[in-house]
Design a protein around this motif. Structure first.
Motif, PDB file in Angstrom:
ATOM      1  N   GLU A 157      -4.428   7.625  12.950  1.00 38.49           N
ATOM      2  CA  GLU A 157      -4.190   6.407  13.591  1.00 38.49           C
ATOM      3  C   GLU A 157      -4.275   5.459  12.237  1.00 38.49           C
ATOM      4  N   PHE A 158      -4.908   5.412  11.564  1.00 34.97           N
ATOM      5  CA  PHE A 158      -4.942   4.601  10.338  1.00 34.97           C
ATOM      6  C   PHE A 158      -3.263   4.481   9.659  1.00 34.97           C
ATOM      7  N   LEU A 159      -2.796   5.609   9.545  1.00 34.86           N
ATOM      8  CA  LEU A 159      -1.574   5.737   8.984  1.00 34.86           C
ATOM      9  C   LEU A 159      -0.437   5.143   9.725  1.00 34.86           C
ATOM     10  N   SER A 160      -0.549   5.350  10.974  1.00 37.12           N
ATOM     11  CA  SER A 160       0.547   4.799  12.046  1.00 37.12           C
ATOM     12  C   SER A 160       0.518   3.288  12.156  1.00 37.12           C
ATOM     13  N   ALA A 161      -0.787   2.940  12.330  1.00 38.46           N
ATOM     14  CA  ALA A 161      -1.289   1.524  12.376  1.00 38.46           C
ATOM     15  C   ALA A 161      -0.716   0.589  11.238  1.00 38.46           C
ATOM     16  N   TRP A 162      -0.872   1.194  10.282  1.00 39.64           N
ATOM     17  CA  TRP A 162      -0.721   0.510   8.982  1.00 39.64           C
ATOM     18  C   TRP A 162       0.984   0.373   8.752  1.00 39.64           C
ATOM     19  N   ARG A 163       1.753   1.364   9.102  1.00 41.05           N
ATOM     20  CA  ARG A 163       3.203   1.399   9.065  1.00 41.05           C
ATOM     21  C   ARG A 163       3.649   0.154  10.222  1.00 41.05           C
ATOM     22  N   ALA A 164       2.981   0.330  11.472  1.00 39.90           N
ATOM     23  CA  ALA A 164       3.548  -0.673  12.452  1.00 39.90           C
ATOM     24  C   ALA A 164       3.129  -2.074  12.080  1.00 39.90           C
ATOM     25  N   LEU A 165       2.280  -2.209  11.667  1.00 40.86           N
ATOM     26  CA  LEU A 165       1.848  -3.825  11.391  1.00 40.86           C
ATOM     27  C   LEU A 165       2.669  -4.552  10.279  1.00 40.86           C
ATOM     28  N   PRO A 166       2.724  -5.802  10.515  1.00 40.02           N
ATOM     29  CA  PRO A 166       3.632  -6.840   9.406  1.00 40.02           C
ATOM     30  C   PRO A 166       3.073  -6.819   8.181  1.00 40.02           C
TER      31      PRO A 166
ATOM     32  N   MET B  62       0.719  -1.284  -0.046  1.00 46.36           N
ATOM     33  CA  MET B  62       0.085   0.083  -0.219  1.00 46.36           C
ATOM     34  C   MET B  62       0.916   1.234   0.218  1.00 46.36           C
ATOM     35  N   ALA B  63       0.441   2.128  -0.731  1.00 47.62           N
ATOM     36  CA  ALA B  63       1.011   3.687  -0.632  1.00 47.62           C
ATOM     37  C   ALA B  63       1.053   4.142   0.834  1.00 47.62           C
ATOM     38  N   ASP B  64       2.037   5.025   1.288  1.00 46.14           N
ATOM     39  CA  ASP B  64       1.787   5.344   2.627  1.00 46.14           C
ATOM     40  C   ASP B  64       0.762   6.336   2.803  1.00 46.14           C
ATOM     41  N   GLY B  65       0.161   6.915   1.555  1.00 42.51           N
ATOM     42  CA  GLY B  65      -0.765   7.826   1.922  1.00 42.51           C
ATOM     43  C   GLY B  65      -0.500   9.355   2.459  1.00 42.51           C
ATOM     44  N   LYS B  66       0.727   9.678   2.195  1.00 40.09           N
ATOM     45  CA  LYS B  66       1.010  11.042   2.715  1.00 40.09           C
ATOM     46  C   LYS B  66       0.238  12.231   1.952  1.00 40.09           C
ATOM     47  N   GLY B  67      -0.112  11.858   0.785  1.00 39.16           N
ATOM     48  CA  GLY B  67      -0.588  12.694  -0.013  1.00 39.16           C
ATOM     49  C   GLY B  67      -1.957  13.062   0.478  1.00 39.16           C
ATOM     50  N   TYR B  68      -2.548  12.054   1.168  1.00 38.41           N
ATOM     51  CA  TYR B  68      -3.982  12.444   1.422  1.00 38.41           C
ATOM     52  C   TYR B  68      -4.361  12.866   3.086  1.00 38.41           C
ATOM     53  N   PHE B  69      -3.433  12.268   3.923  1.00 36.18           N
ATOM     54  CA  PHE B  69      -3.261  12.744   5.284  1.00 36.18           C
ATOM     55  C   PHE B  69      -2.610  13.812   5.809  1.00 36.18           C
ATOM     56  N   SER B  70      -1.744  14.330   4.878  1.00 28.65           N
ATOM     57  CA  SER B  70      -0.966  15.407   5.459  1.00 28.65           C
ATOM     58  C   SER B  70      -1.845  16.706   5.083  1.00 28.65           C
ATOM     59  N   THR B  71      -1.458  17.693   5.916  1.00 29.39           N
ATOM     60  CA  THR B  71      -2.133  18.896   6.033  1.00 29.39           C
ATOM     61  C   THR B  71      -1.443  19.788   4.989  1.00 29.39           C
ATOM     62  N   THR B  72      -2.240  20.714   4.486  1.00 28.76           N
ATOM     63  CA  THR B  72      -1.745  21.684   3.523  1.00 28.76           C
ATOM     64  C   THR B  72      -0.710  22.939   4.269  1.00 28.76           C
ATOM     65  N   LYS B  73      -1.319  23.125   5.502  1.00 27.22           N
ATOM     66  CA  LYS B  73      -0.803  24.102   6.355  1.00 27.22           C
ATOM     67  C   LYS B  73       0.372  23.625   7.175  1.00 27.22           C
ATOM     68  N   ARG B  74       1.390  23.390   6.516  1.00 33.04           N
ATOM     69  CA  ARG B  74       2.393  22.615   7.432  1.00 33.04           C
ATOM     70  C   ARG B  74       3.076  23.188   8.645  1.00 33.04           C
ATOM     71  N   GLY B  75       3.027  24.689   8.682  1.00 31.76           N
ATOM     72  CA  GLY B  75       3.496  25.209   9.644  1.00 31.76           C
ATOM     73  C   GLY B  75       2.465  25.535  10.910  1.00 31.76           C
ATOM     74  N   GLU B  76       1.408  25.430  10.485  1.00 35.14           N
ATOM     75  CA  GLU B  76       0.292  25.708  11.509  1.00 35.14           C
ATOM     76  C   GLU B  76       0.374  25.243  12.788  1.00 35.14           C
ATOM     77  N   ILE B  77       0.512  23.896  13.297  1.00 31.17           N
ATOM     78  CA  ILE B  77       0.585  23.388  14.432  1.00 31.17           C
ATOM     79  C   ILE B  77       1.871  23.788  15.013  1.00 31.17           C
ATOM     80  N   HIS B  78       2.997  24.060  14.489  1.00 32.19           N
ATOM     81  CA  HIS B  78       3.999  24.588  14.928  1.00 32.19           C
ATOM     82  C   HIS B  78       4.058  26.052  15.348  1.00 32.19           C
ATOM     83  N   GLU B  79       3.315  26.754  14.658  1.00 30.92           N
ATOM     84  CA  GLU B  79       2.790  28.226  15.021  1.00 30.92           C
ATOM     85  C   GLU B  79       2.031  28.111  16.525  1.00 30.92           C
ATOM     86  N   LEU B  80       0.908  27.403  16.318  1.00 31.63           N
ATOM     87  CA  LEU B  80       0.069  27.463  17.465  1.00 31.63           C
ATOM     88  C   LEU B  80       1.025  26.853  18.751  1.00 31.63           C
ATOM     89  N   LYS B  81       1.800  25.926  18.694  1.00 33.41           N
ATOM     90  CA  LYS B  81       2.425  25.543  20.135  1.00 33.41           C
ATOM     91  C   LYS B  81       3.119  26.933  20.317  1.00 33.41           C
TER      92      LYS B  81
END
Length: 944
Positions: free
Chosen positions: A840-849, A1-20
């Protein structure tokens, strides 16, 4: 399976960092604005849980607005971050001792809303302090918090003495504290199923005193509590009613209805008729006032008034005009007004109903015509006027009006026999207008009932018989009976020809068992004893009454005690539609005692299994143990999994039975198969008919009725293998849990009862939570249906890879034990809330065998339809995106199995080309052996 980064990542890459960074700012204004941004994002559904530590760091502030925002964030995310939520405990405890009562109340309210077990213990000490706080605002907030804590941990509430503290608060000087204590105790009593709220005369005085001073919702809580008070003493009832009477003038309709409920309850205890009349006069105007509100409130008021006038029609007997329909009333309000008018019917109302029967709204017209008929049935003095009005309506030749008139005239004939038969000719002139089944059935009944008075009755019935095979079952049943009546009253050649035609069609050309059985009964009666046939078919009929919408007295009394709630609107007792979980507190020693009793009563393996089922049911119902199965579960002298029973006495020779199939040895422990002998049933031969008897229609009584049509569910046990017993069924999802739905038909010569079900070890450890198949006794030729709930039993988990194979045993008292093999579909064990978020889906998929893949032959043309089909199978499409450069679509699908000690999450990726055959499915899970079952579930959902 493709890792799905294109779907699950946000377009505002710095938003969370700015809020922190903003949340960690030293500028108080900037920090508050950052928290507001976080709350705004949370409100629109964005996941900001990764900011949990940064937000919690801002709890320790003197800014009340900022503290409220942080608490709001905590309530929302504490469940998903239980370990981090512990960080906030110290601040909560500190805030619960703040000098500001608003902050103390806010702290204890928020802790009650955070439903995390790890925090529950820390809540107890602050809650105890707040329940005895000097400020009433804090006390009333803490009272509600006790009910929330009880929902999380009932044992903790009892052990720490919170219930006693709530009872003490009923004597509080502040009316709002009293009201909230009442609300909390009522909620706990409903949840726990035990009486915790006992009103003493002293408490009663306190409640009545608080009633005048608390808010409107506090008044509702107190009034609802008073409605449940035992008013056996008429003096108490008078005192309560007099103190509650001023609440009838309240502007809030909920307060008015709750006051009405209390006064209705008091009326049942008071014997003074003059006092009851005085109260009725005071109750009528507030109820009428409710009808001047908006339509939705009118509807609720009318539904409650409907119940009240069923109990006490005299209460609104002089207010009929307020129920007249207005031109701009919605249809649902008109219908309810009409229903109340029928209950308050008098001769003066009939002309008003006639006007309604000439409206443009078809449904309302039908209801109005039915209302006229019901008035005629229930009010003898108005019957003549109703008949005249119905005849006038028939003359309009409006199709649906004529049909409704025919239906109600049939009821009037039943109510007043031999009184209004002169109008039959008018009805017969309108036969061509009848095209609805109920109207046809009514007209056929009239023709058959008065066949001797209708000259061309045979011609009229013959016209209906031309379309007999196409008619609905009710019409066919009426045609059959009417033709027999005609033949018994006027045995002419045409009538004999018609009876032969209809009996032949009803016994050989139909698969409706009711119609076929009635035809055979008539056939045998006519062929053997014509006089008996006359006594049966032409027997006098009981006079009917208008009970179309009346409620049983005990149900009505139950609903009157629930006035102002959804139960009174639905007009069904609350326990028939509220599936609220009961949290009856069960201590560990009580549960062990129950288990010990099972083991003593039945020392077999089945006794231990029953005790284990009790434990499982208790843990799955939030702490409440399931009702203990009766010792009658003892099967065939032992348990279903125990040793073989003692052999039957020599006088009862057991029927032969085939040995169980290979692989089922452990299902019944090698039990010897046997059963009670089939009792010989000799049918008494019918008397031979006389040769010259005109009733000898077809040369004698019929042989035997053909077999009933097979049910639609899959066949599990055929008649040959089941000694005449057939079983259809499947494992389905029912009420959020799996259940085995079974339909049984007894084709044997003896009655069958004592049906018990058992499942062999299977992939998900499913076993009946109650082995009894509740179909009662099935006499020969009878059938029944039942759903057997299934629950997880660790002892039933099969070793090895998961399969859909389900091995089943069914035991009966008379026919022995039967085996079959069925399929256990994966959707039956999938949870209704099995979705997760993208991260959760993405991290679980990567962690499973390593994933398991398979290509399915399904063709998907409509993605939305595919999503809906998968969702119906409880496989939830988390995301959908195009795969760049391939022309394919990717669907990310998740499901969850809760059967077992820990939930199992299923992750799937589907790749497909719209309109082209073939779907590539990749599967990952903590139980990779479930892959074949998951592929099969996807294939069936997509039609492949």
């Amino acid at each position: 399976m493709a890792d799905g980064k294109g779907y699950f990542s946000t377009t505002k890459r710095g938003e969370i960092h700015e809020l922190k960074e903003e949340l960690a700012s030293l500028d108080k204004l900037k920090k508050k604005e950052a928290v507001k941004k976080v709350i705004a994002a949370m409100t629109v559904g964005k996941d900001v849980s990764m900011l949990f530590p940064a937000v919690v760091n801002n709890m320790q502030t003197e800014d009340l607005e900022l503290k409220k925002l942080v608490y709001l964030y905590l309530i929302n995310y504490a469940k998903t971050q239980p370990d981090l939520a512990i960080m906030a405990v110290n601040t909560f405890v500190k805030d619960s001792q703040d000098p500001n009562p608003l902050i103390r109340a806010l702290a204890v309210r928020t802790m009650g809303c955070i439903r995390v077990d790890k925090i529950t213990e820390y809540l107890c000490d602050p809650l105890q302090r707040c329940l005895k706080d000097d400020d009433p605002y804090v006390r009333k907030t803490a009272a509600v918090c006790v009910a929330k804590l009880f929902d999380i941990s009932p044992e903790l509430v009892e052990d720490r003495g919170f219930l006693d503290m709530l009872r003490e608060m009923l004597s509080d000087a502040n009316p709002m504290v009293v009201a909230n204590a009442i609300a909390a105790l009522s909620e706990i009593q409903e949840l726990g199923g035990k009486e915790v709220l006992q009103i003493t005369p002293h408490t009663l005085f306190k409640l009545l005193a608080a009633l005048n001073e608390c808010t409107e919702w506090g008044q509702v809580f107190i009034l609802d509590c008073l409605a449940g008070y035992d008013m056996a003493d008429p003096r108490d009832a008078e005192k309560i009613a007099e103190r509650v009477m001023p609440r009838l003038q309240h502007a809030n309709s909920a307060v008015v209805l709750s006051a009405v409920k209390v006064i209705m309850r008091a009326m049942d205890s008071v014997k003074n008729e003059d006092l009851i009349k005085a109260w009725s006069k005071k109750m009528a105007p507030p109820l009428v006032t409710l009808l001047s509100s908006e339509p939705e409130v009118q509807y609720v008021a009318l539904r409650n008034i409907n119940l009240i006038v069923q109990k006490r029609p005299s209460l609104l007997s002089h207010e009929v005009k307020v129920f007249f329909c207005k031109y701009n009333d919605p249809l649902y309000v008109k219908m309810e007004k009409l229903e109340v008018m029928i209950r308050l019917a008098s001769e003066a109302n009939i002309d008003q109903l006639k006007e309604y029967a000439q409206e443009v709204d078809v449904d309302f017209v039908r209801k109005a015509v039915r209302a006229i008929g019901r008035c005629a049935v229930s009010l003898e003095s108005a019957a003549e006027r109703c008949i005249n009005v119905l005849l006038e309506l028939i003359k309009t030749r409006v199709n649906y009006v004529v049909q409704e008139a025919v239906i109600v005239i049939k009821d009037i004939f039943r109510r007043y026999p031999n009184r209004y038969e002169s109008i039959i000719a008018t009805l017969c002139d309108n036969l061509e207008s009848l095209d609805e089944p109920e109207a046809k059935a009514s007209m056929v009944w009239i023709i058959g009932e008065y066949a001797e008075r209708i000259d061309n009755a045979d011609e009229l019935l013959e016209a209906f018989l031309e379309t007999f095979p196409e008619e609905t079952a009710p019409v066919q049943l009426q045609l059959l009976t009417a033709t027999v009546k005609l033949f018994l009253k006027k045995p002419t050649e045409s009538a004999q020809r018609m009876i032969q035609l209809v009996l032949s069609a009803a016994t050989t050309e139909t698969d409706n068992p009711d119609l076929r059985d009635r035809a055979y009964v008539y056939w045998r009666l006519l062929s053997t004893d014509p006089e008996a046939a006359k006594d049966v078919v032409l027997a006098p009929k009981p006079v009917i009454s208008d009970d179309v919408s009346g409620l049983e007295p005990h149900v009505l009394q139950q609903l009157l005690a629930q006035i102002g709630s959804l139960a009174s609107v639905y007009q069904r007792p609350a326990d028939t539609f509220v599936s609220r979980q009961r949290l009856a507190v069960a201590r560990a020693d009580e549960l062990q005692a129950v288990e010990h009793k099972f083991v003593e009563d039945d020392a077999s393996e089945g006794g231990a299994a029953a005790a284990q089922a009790a434990r499982d049911a208790g843990s799955s119902s939030g702490g409440a143990p399931a009702a203990a199965p009766a010792p009658a579960i003892d099967l065939l002298g032992g348990d279903l999994l125990g040793d073989a029973p003692e052999p039957a006495p020599a006088a009862a020779a057991p029927a032969a039975a085939a040995p169980p199939a290979a692989g089922l040895d452990d299902l019944l422990g090698g039990m010897a198969l046997g059963g009670a002998p089939a009792a010989a049933v000799a049918a008494a031969p019918a008397p031979a008919p006389k040769a010259a008897d005109p009733f000898d229609l077809l040369g004698g009584a019929p042989a035997a009725a053909p077999a009933a049509a097979a049910p639609q569910a899959p066949l599990l046990l055929g008649a040959e293998k089941g000694k005449g017993l057939t079983v259809h069924g499947a494992v389905v999802r029912r009420g959020g849990a799996p259940a085995y739905e079974l339909t049984l038909h007894n084709g044997a010569a003896v009655p069958a009862d004592g049906f018990m079900l058992q499942l062999n070890s299977n992939a998900f450890g499913l076993a009946p939570s109650n082995q009894v198949v509740a179909v009662g006794t099935l006499v020969p030729g009878a059938g029944g249906s039942a759903a057997v709930p299934l629950a997880f039993n660790p002892a039933k988990v099969a070793a090895g890879p998961a399969t859909s194979k389900l091995q089943v045993a069914l035991k009966t008292n008379q026919l022995g034990v039967f085996y079959w093999e069925d399929a256990l579909p994966l959707p039956s064990v999938l949870d209704e809330a099995g979705t997760i978020d993208g991260n959760e889906f993405l991290s679980a998929w990567r962690a499973l065998p390593q994933e398991t893949t398979q290509r399915l032959g399904a063709t998907v043309a409509d993605i939305d339809a595919a999503k809906a089909a998968l969702g119906a199978a409880r496989l939830f499409v988390l995301a959908h995106r195009p795969v760049p450069g391939t022309g394919q679509d990717a669907l990310y699908v998740t499901g969850r199995i809760t059967a077992g000690t820990a939930p199992t999450q299923l992750l799937l990726e589907l790749r497909l080309t719209r309109g082209a055959p073939g779907v590539d499915v990749a599967f990952k899970s903590g139980r990779q052996d479930l892959a074949p079952l998951a592929f099969d579930a996807v294939a069936k959902a997509l039609g492949g």
